[in-house]
Design a protein around this motif. Structure first.
Motif, PDB file in Angstrom:
ATOM      1  N   TYR A  25      46.068  55.591  39.000  1.00 61.93           N
ATOM      2  CA  TYR A  25      45.632  56.246  40.228  1.00 61.93           C
ATOM      3  C   TYR A  25      44.132  56.504  40.281  1.00 61.93           C
ATOM      4  CZ  TYR A  25      50.616  56.823  40.810  1.00 61.93           C
ATOM      5  OH  TYR A  25      51.949  56.571  40.948  1.00 61.93           O
ATOM      6  N   LEU A  26      43.475  56.511  39.147  1.00 60.71           N
ATOM      7  CA  LEU A  26      42.036  56.770  39.145  1.00 60.71           C
ATOM      8  C   LEU A  26      41.281  55.550  39.659  1.00 60.71           C
ATOM      9  CD1 LEU A  26      41.674  58.502  35.661  1.00 60.71           C
ATOM     10  CD2 LEU A  26      41.638  59.592  37.908  1.00 60.71           C
ATOM     11  N   PRO A  27      40.172  55.766  40.355  1.00 59.59           N
ATOM     12  CA  PRO A  27      39.373  54.623  40.799  1.00 59.59           C
ATOM     13  C   PRO A  27      38.735  53.935  39.599  1.00 59.59           C
ATOM     14  CG  PRO A  27      38.256  56.687  41.292  1.00 59.59           C
ATOM     15  CD  PRO A  27      39.606  57.046  40.759  1.00 59.59           C
ATOM     16  N   GLY A  28      38.459  52.665  39.756  1.00 64.12           N
ATOM     17  CA  GLY A  28      37.844  51.926  38.670  1.00 64.12           C
ATOM     18  C   GLY A  28      37.323  50.580  39.123  1.00 64.12           C
ATOM     19  N   SER A  29      36.883  49.804  38.152  1.00 60.99           N
ATOM     20  CA  SER A  29      36.394  48.441  38.374  1.00 60.99           C
ATOM     21  C   SER A  29      37.310  47.481  37.639  1.00 60.99           C
ATOM     22  CB  SER A  29      34.967  48.302  37.853  1.00 60.99           C
ATOM     23  OG  SER A  29      34.117  49.188  38.536  1.00 60.99           O
ATOM     24  N   PHE A  30      37.398  46.262  38.142  1.00 61.78           N
ATOM     25  CA  PHE A  30      38.369  45.303  37.625  1.00 61.78           C
ATOM     26  C   PHE A  30      37.733  43.964  37.286  1.00 61.78           C
ATOM     27  CE2 PHE A  30      42.255  47.571  38.595  1.00 61.78           C
ATOM     28  CZ  PHE A  30      41.814  48.510  39.515  1.00 61.78           C
ATOM     29  N   ILE A  31      38.302  43.307  36.284  1.00 61.77           N
ATOM     30  CA  ILE A  31      38.002  41.912  35.981  1.00 61.77           C
ATOM     31  C   ILE A  31      39.338  41.214  35.767  1.00 61.77           C
ATOM     32  CG2 ILE A  31      37.044  40.255  34.329  1.00 61.77           C
ATOM     33  CD1 ILE A  31      34.876  42.282  33.670  1.00 61.77           C
ATOM     34  N   GLY A  32      39.532  40.106  36.443  1.00 65.43           N
ATOM     35  CA  GLY A  32      40.719  39.287  36.246  1.00 65.43           C
ATOM     36  C   GLY A  32      40.299  37.886  35.835  1.00 65.43           C
ATOM     37  N   VAL A  33      40.899  37.374  34.773  1.00 69.11           N
ATOM     38  CA  VAL A  33      40.632  36.011  34.320  1.00 69.11           C
ATOM     39  C   VAL A  33      41.785  35.136  34.802  1.00 69.11           C
ATOM     40  CG1 VAL A  33      40.348  34.508  32.315  1.00 69.11           C
ATOM     41  CG2 VAL A  33      39.338  36.794  32.307  1.00 69.11           C
ATOM     42  N   LYS A  34      41.439  33.989  35.384  1.00 66.17           N
ATOM     43  CA  LYS A  34      42.444  33.086  35.931  1.00 66.17           C
ATOM     44  C   LYS A  34      42.393  31.731  35.236  1.00 66.17           C
ATOM     45  CE  LYS A  34      42.531  34.729  40.680  1.00 66.17           C
ATOM     46  NZ  LYS A  34      42.391  34.251  42.060  1.00 66.17           N
ATOM     47  N   PHE A  35      43.535  31.093  35.219  1.00 64.50           N
ATOM     48  CA  PHE A  35      43.604  29.692  34.808  1.00 64.50           C
ATOM     49  C   PHE A  35      44.386  28.962  35.884  1.00 64.50           C
ATOM     50  CE2 PHE A  35      45.531  26.045  32.657  1.00 64.50           C
ATOM     51  CZ  PHE A  35      44.359  25.412  32.252  1.00 64.50           C
ATOM     52  N   ASP A  36      43.782  27.934  36.450  1.00 67.04           N
ATOM     53  CA  ASP A  36      44.376  27.175  37.554  1.00 67.04           C
ATOM     54  C   ASP A  36      44.851  28.093  38.681  1.00 67.04           C
ATOM     55  OD1 ASP A  36      43.808  24.783  36.333  1.00 67.04           O
ATOM     56  OD2 ASP A  36      45.831  24.473  35.549  1.00 67.04           O
ATOM     57  N   GLY A  37      44.035  29.115  38.997  1.00 69.31           N
ATOM     58  CA  GLY A  37      44.305  30.004  40.109  1.00 69.31           C
ATOM     59  C   GLY A  37      45.297  31.122  39.830  1.00 69.31           C
ATOM     60  N   ARG A  38      45.804  31.211  38.608  1.00 71.89           N
ATOM     61  CA  ARG A  38      46.815  32.203  38.232  1.00 71.89           C
ATOM     62  C   ARG A  38      46.210  33.194  37.248  1.00 71.89           C
ATOM     63  NH1 ARG A  38      49.060  29.242  34.905  1.00 71.89           N
ATOM     64  NH2 ARG A  38      49.669  30.371  33.075  1.00 71.89           N
ATOM     65  N   LEU A  39      46.394  34.498  37.484  1.00 68.22           N
ATOM     66  CA  LEU A  39      45.869  35.505  36.561  1.00 68.22           C
ATOM     67  C   LEU A  39      46.535  35.386  35.196  1.00 68.22           C
ATOM     68  CD1 LEU A  39      45.597  38.624  38.872  1.00 68.22           C
ATOM     69  CD2 LEU A  39      43.738  37.612  37.558  1.00 68.22           C
ATOM     70  N   ILE A  40      45.704  35.468  34.142  1.00 67.94           N
ATOM     71  CA  ILE A  40      46.235  35.429  32.777  1.00 67.94           C
ATOM     72  C   ILE A  40      45.726  36.600  31.945  1.00 67.94           C
ATOM     73  CG2 ILE A  40      46.648  32.940  32.738  1.00 67.94           C
ATOM     74  CD1 ILE A  40      44.001  32.672  31.139  1.00 67.94           C
ATOM     75  N   LEU A  41      44.724  37.318  32.445  1.00 71.70           N
ATOM     76  CA  LEU A  41      44.188  38.493  31.759  1.00 71.70           C
ATOM     77  C   LEU A  41      43.590  39.415  32.805  1.00 71.70           C
ATOM     78  CD1 LEU A  41      42.346  38.824  28.485  1.00 71.70           C
ATOM     79  CD2 LEU A  41      41.142  39.607  30.496  1.00 71.70           C
ATOM     80  N   ALA A  42      43.784  40.722  32.615  1.00 77.77           N
ATOM     81  CA  ALA A  42      43.219  41.699  33.555  1.00 77.77           C
ATOM     82  C   ALA A  42      42.693  42.894  32.789  1.00 77.77           C
ATOM     83  CB  ALA A  42      44.273  42.139  34.561  1.00 77.77           C
ATOM     84  N   VAL A  43      41.583  43.447  33.291  1.00 78.33           N
ATOM     85  CA  VAL A  43      40.979  44.634  32.698  1.00 78.33           C
ATOM     86  C   VAL A  43      40.626  45.596  33.824  1.00 78.33           C
ATOM     87  CG1 VAL A  43      39.111  45.545  31.259  1.00 78.33           C
ATOM     88  CG2 VAL A  43      39.916  43.200  30.906  1.00 78.33           C
ATOM     89  N   LYS A  44      40.914  46.882  33.598  1.00 76.50           N
ATOM     90  CA  LYS A  44      40.466  47.929  34.498  1.00 76.50           C
ATOM     91  C   LYS A  44      39.603  48.883  33.687  1.00 76.50           C
ATOM     92  CE  LYS A  44      41.617  51.746  37.490  1.00 76.50           C
ATOM     93  NZ  LYS A  44      42.613  52.721  37.913  1.00 76.50           N
TER      94      LYS A  44
END
Length: 159
Positions: A25-44
């Motif tokens: 619920y807390l606000p944050g920043s995100f990074i998502g790593v994709k392979f062939d358009g599909r997410l495979i790793l996410a960080v908040k």
């Protein structure tokens, strides 16, 4: 298509929450790593204090993540935000996350016994000065700039 990254909260947040099995619920920043358009790793990243930030990280179990994406994941808090340490927390029964945490260089700093049914709650930290993925901010920034970006307007993380 290959590998790319995004900072779109609307895309990364639901995938991260599903992977970790909890809502944030807390606000944050995100990074998502994709392979062939599909997410495979996410960080908040959340709870920025000026000297530290908390991160939540999940990845697809069998996904290979090239080192340049680890440069990106740690470039943001240590170089862009300028924090000295990143904290993460993991349930002691989550062996996959414990292995990834160790690979990234995090060290255990606190353990709360019995916080969860049959499991401990463990806090880990990674210090900027011991982050093996930075090896100087130039290398991390070079890796960041070489990645295909799919979100936001300028390829930076954050709001």
């Amino acid at each position: 298509m290959g590998y790319s990254w995004t900072n779109r909260e609307s895309e990364v947040s639901p995938w991260l929450e599903a992977g970790l099995g909890q809502k944030y619920y807390l606000p944050g920043s995100f990074i998502g790593v994709k392979f062939d358009g599909r997410l495979i790793l996410a960080v908040k990243y959340e709870c920025f204090t000026g000297v530290s930030v908390q991160a939540h990280i999940t990845k697809e179990s069998l996904a290979y993540i090239p080192a340049r994406f680890f440069h990106l994941i740690f470039w943001y808090p240590f170089i862009q935000l300028g924090v000295e340490r990143v904290f993460i927390s993991i349930n002691s029964g989550n062996k996959r996350s414990l292995k990834l945490t160790s690979h990234m260089g995090f060290k255990e700093v606190a353990r709360i016994s019995g916080m969860l049914k049959g499991e401990d709650f463990i806090w880990f930290e990674l210090l900027a000065k011991s982050c093996k993925f930075l090896e100087g901010s130039f290398r991390a920034k070079e890796a960041l700039l070489s990645l295909e970006f799919e979100g936001g307007s300028n390829g930076t993380v954050g709001r």
